[in-house]
Design an enzyme around this catalytic site. Structure first.
Site, short mmCIF file in Angstrom:
data_model
loop_
_atom_site.label_atom_id
_atom_site.label_comp_id
_atom_site.label_asym_id
_atom_site.label_seq_id
_atom_site.Cartn_x
_atom_site.Cartn_y
_atom_site.Cartn_z
N ARG A 1 -40.58 113.15 -117.17
CA ARG A 1 -39.42 112.69 -116.40
C ARG A 1 -38.16 112.52 -117.24
O ARG A 1 -37.07 112.89 -116.82
CB ARG A 1 -39.73 111.33 -115.76
CG ARG A 1 -40.52 111.44 -114.51
CD ARG A 1 -40.74 110.10 -113.85
NE ARG A 1 -41.60 110.31 -112.70
CZ ARG A 1 -42.13 109.35 -111.96
NH1 ARG A 1 -41.88 108.08 -112.25
NH2 ARG A 1 -42.89 109.63 -110.93
N GLU B 1 -43.33 94.57 -111.59
CA GLU B 1 -42.30 95.31 -112.33
C GLU B 1 -41.36 94.40 -113.13
O GLU B 1 -40.76 94.82 -114.12
CB GLU B 1 -41.49 96.19 -111.36
CG GLU B 1 -40.60 97.17 -112.07
CD GLU B 1 -40.01 98.22 -111.15
OE1 GLU B 1 -40.59 98.51 -110.09
OE2 GLU B 1 -38.92 98.74 -111.50
N SER C 1 -47.66 102.14 -112.05
CA SER C 1 -47.09 100.79 -112.04
C SER C 1 -47.83 99.89 -111.05
O SER C 1 -47.98 98.70 -111.29
CB SER C 1 -45.61 100.83 -111.72
OG SER C 1 -45.42 101.32 -110.44
N LEU C 2 -48.31 100.46 -109.95
CA LEU C 2 -49.04 99.62 -108.99
C LEU C 2 -50.37 99.18 -109.59
O LEU C 2 -50.80 98.04 -109.42
CB LEU C 2 -49.25 100.39 -107.68
CG LEU C 2 -47.94 100.72 -106.95
CD1 LEU C 2 -48.21 101.59 -105.73
CD2 LEU C 2 -47.21 99.45 -106.53
C1 LIG Z 1 -39.60 105.37 -104.04
C2 LIG Z 1 -40.60 104.77 -104.97
C3 LIG Z 1 -41.84 105.37 -105.13
C4 LIG Z 1 -42.78 104.83 -106.00
N1 LIG Z 1 -44.00 105.42 -106.13
C5 LIG Z 1 -44.92 104.85 -106.91
C6 LIG Z 1 -46.24 105.41 -107.01
O1 LIG Z 1 -46.53 106.43 -106.39
N2 LIG Z 1 -47.14 104.78 -107.80
C7 LIG Z 1 -46.84 103.67 -108.51
O2 LIG Z 1 -47.70 103.13 -109.21
N3 LIG Z 1 -45.60 103.12 -108.45
C8 LIG Z 1 -44.65 103.67 -107.66
N4 LIG Z 1 -43.40 103.12 -107.61
C9 LIG Z 1 -43.12 101.88 -108.35
C10 LIG Z 1 -43.72 100.69 -107.61
O3 LIG Z 1 -43.57 100.86 -106.23
C11 LIG Z 1 -43.03 99.39 -108.02
O4 LIG Z 1 -43.06 99.26 -109.41
C12 LIG Z 1 -43.75 98.20 -107.39
O5 LIG Z 1 -43.69 98.29 -105.98
C13 LIG Z 1 -43.10 96.91 -107.81
O6 LIG Z 1 -43.86 95.89 -107.19
P1 LIG Z 1 -43.47 94.39 -107.39
O7 LIG Z 1 -44.48 93.60 -106.57
O8 LIG Z 1 -43.30 94.04 -108.80
O9 LIG Z 1 -42.02 94.24 -106.70
P2 LIG Z 1 -41.53 94.63 -105.25
O10 LIG Z 1 -42.55 95.41 -104.50
O11 LIG Z 1 -40.17 95.19 -105.41
O12 LIG Z 1 -41.44 93.22 -104.52
C14 LIG Z 1 -40.52 92.26 -104.94
C15 LIG Z 1 -40.34 91.26 -103.79
O13 LIG Z 1 -39.66 90.10 -104.30
C16 LIG Z 1 -38.65 89.73 -103.36
N5 LIG Z 1 -37.62 88.97 -104.10
C17 LIG Z 1 -36.72 89.44 -105.01
N6 LIG Z 1 -35.97 88.43 -105.49
C18 LIG Z 1 -36.41 87.29 -104.88
C19 LIG Z 1 -36.03 85.91 -104.96
N7 LIG Z 1 -35.06 85.49 -105.77
N8 LIG Z 1 -36.70 85.01 -104.17
C20 LIG Z 1 -37.69 85.42 -103.34
N9 LIG Z 1 -38.10 86.70 -103.24
C21 LIG Z 1 -37.47 87.63 -103.99
C22 LIG Z 1 -38.16 91.05 -102.79
O14 LIG Z 1 -37.51 90.83 -101.56
C23 LIG Z 1 -39.47 91.81 -102.66
O15 LIG Z 1 -40.10 91.52 -101.43
C24 LIG Z 1 -42.46 103.65 -106.73
C25 LIG Z 1 -41.21 103.05 -106.59
C26 LIG Z 1 -40.29 103.59 -105.72
C27 LIG Z 1 -38.95 102.92 -105.57
#
Ligand SMILES: Cc1cc2nc3c(=O)[nH]c(=O)nc-3n(C[C@H](O)[C@H](O)[C@H](O)COP(=O)(O)OP(=O)(O)OC[C@H]3O[C@@H](n4cnc5c(N)ncnc54)[C@H](O)[C@@H]3O)c2cc1C
Length: 369
Positions: free
Chosen positions: A126, A209, A225-226
């Site tokens: 990438r 993340e 990342s998931l």
């Molecule tokens: C288009 C796309 C495709 C992807 N495809 C893949 C894949 O195929 N495989 C893979 O492994 N990874 C993939 N990724 C990466 C992966 O999806 C993310 O790294 C992962 O979803 C992050 O999860 P998380 O739970 O850390 O955060 P998120 O899923 O972003 O959740 C964070 C949550 O916290 C909430 N929040 C934020 N700030 C606050 C606050 N101050 N107070 C309360 N709530 C708050 C937000 O509203 C959100 O609901 C992809 C990412 C994208 C954008």
């Protein structure tokens, strides 16, 4: 208890230990007294003009933890996906690697296959593809992914979702090349943790993340990342459950009135901390972000996160993984993590020129824990 429609605004900390969370709810501000907090707020793409992340992914968890005094790690490592569908929408939609895997090629408006001579060509990692696309765009070209040139590929059948998404944006990948551009996709850096998922602040754990476990190094591989979030989130859950709650202290109320609007930060970060960086651009960004980082400013939280990213990128005087410096194109002999606190970032911008030109201080930051 589950509190919906609630946004964490501040961590309340006493003597380097969490004592509560100040939050905004639909009924006004609320304080949750607690000595155990897990931050899972996702990435930082919303701090940039072009990202595949939701617009609200503005690194609020980084701001919460940084203001509480937590140590950050590897903030400069930001992954750019090379082939986001170039459109006016936010976030930008992804045209996955699988399309290149099936034989689609990158072309410019003249039909020049500009990656043909790169090792791996369109199937390079990438970061390499993102840099090639970005360089070509900076040279004044538009870049397209051409699925018509993939032998034997029925793109509409093999990629129905991508085909529908392109058609929605006015491009038919069956008959037209798809306009693409690099976009911020994933943050390898984040809140620094130890092997139990603990931060430098007692009672604070991050997962997902927002965390820097170090597992993704400087350049995450696709689709893991998931997996990391689930596995490391499991470690965090175990450690939280094994940590006894001490008697809760009544938290002292901080001023929760800090700005969270990323609008003014997006162009600054996009210019300086994009696919290709250099010291001059990063120093200019630090100077531009510094006045926005004061608590009264509408962009205060996004600005401190942006400032920390810029300072981490300035300090890393090498090119490694997703961090590419045109003024330091080589990789340093020794691979090291970087660490940074908010106080480091707030103290240094006005000294940026002096501090970061000096090899003695500016070389590489200290080893992460
Ligand atoms: C288009 C796309 C495709 C992807 N495809 C893949 C894949 O195929 N495989 C893979 O492994 N990874 C993939 N990724 C990466 C992966 O999806 C993310 O790294 C992962 O979803 C992050 O999860 P998380 O739970 O850390 O955060 P998120 O899923 O972003 O959740 C964070 C949550 O916290 C909430 N929040 C934020 N700030 C606050 C606050 N101050 N107070 C309360 N709530 C708050 C937000 O509203 C959100 O609901 C992809 C990412 C994208 C954008």
């Amino acid at each position: 208890m589950v509190s919906e429609a609630t946004t964490a605004r501040r961590l309340i900390v006493d003597d380097n230990a969490v004592t509560g969370v100040l939050a905004a709810t639909d009924r006004g501000p609320a304080v949750f007294a607690t000595d155990r907090v897990v931050i899972a707020t996702g990435g930082i793409g919303g701090l940039f003009l072009h990202s595949t992340n939701p617009a609200g992914s503005v690194g609020q968890g980084l701001a919460l933890a940084a203001r509480a005094g937590a140590v950050m790690a590897d903030l400069e490592f930001i992954q750019f996906h090379p082939t986001a569908l170039d459109s006016k929408s936010y976030p930008l939609k992804l045209v996955s690697e699988a399309v290149r895997g099936e034989g689609a090629i990158l072309l410019d408006e003249n039909g020049d296959r500009f990656m043909a001579n790169e090792p791996g060509a369109e199937l390079a990692p990438r970061d390499i593809v993102a840099r090639a696309v970005w360089r070509h765009m900076r040279a004044g070209h538009r870049v397209f992914l051409d699925a018509r040139r993939a032998k034997g590929l029925d793109v509409a059948r093999r990629f129905p979702t991508i085909t529908a998404m392109c058609r929605e944006a006015g491009v038919d990948p069956v008959t037209q090349p798809i306009p693409i551009r690099p976009a911020v996709h994933y943050h390898m850096g984040g809140i620094s943790v130890d092997t139990r998922g603990r931060t430098s602040v007692a009672g604070l754990w991050p997962c997902g993340e927002v965390t820097c476990t170090g597992l993704h190094g400087a350049n995450r591989l696709a689709s893991n990342s998931l997996l990391e979030a689930a596995v490391c989130g499991g470690f965090v859950a175990q450690d939280v459950a094994a940590t006894a709650s001490t008697r809760r202290r009544k938290p002292a109320l901080p001023d929760g009135n800090v700005g969270s609007d990323p609008t003014s930060v997006r162009p600054i970060l996009s210019r300086a901390a994009g696919v290709l960086r250099d010291g001059e651009g990063l120093r200019a960004a630090a100077r531009a972000l510094y006045p926005l980082a004061v608590p009264q400013h509408a962009a205060s939280d996004p600005a401190i996160v942006g400032l920390m990213i810029v300072m981490a990128a300035l300090r890393r005087q090498e090119s490694r993984g997703a961090h590419a410096r045109t003024d330091f194109p080589d990789r340093a002999h020794l691979a090291r993590h970087s660490t940074l606190c908010l106080t480091d970032a707030l103290e240094t911008p006005h000294m940026a020129d002096r501090t970061f030109v000096s090899p003695a201080r500016g070389r590489l930051p200290k080893q992460a824990a």
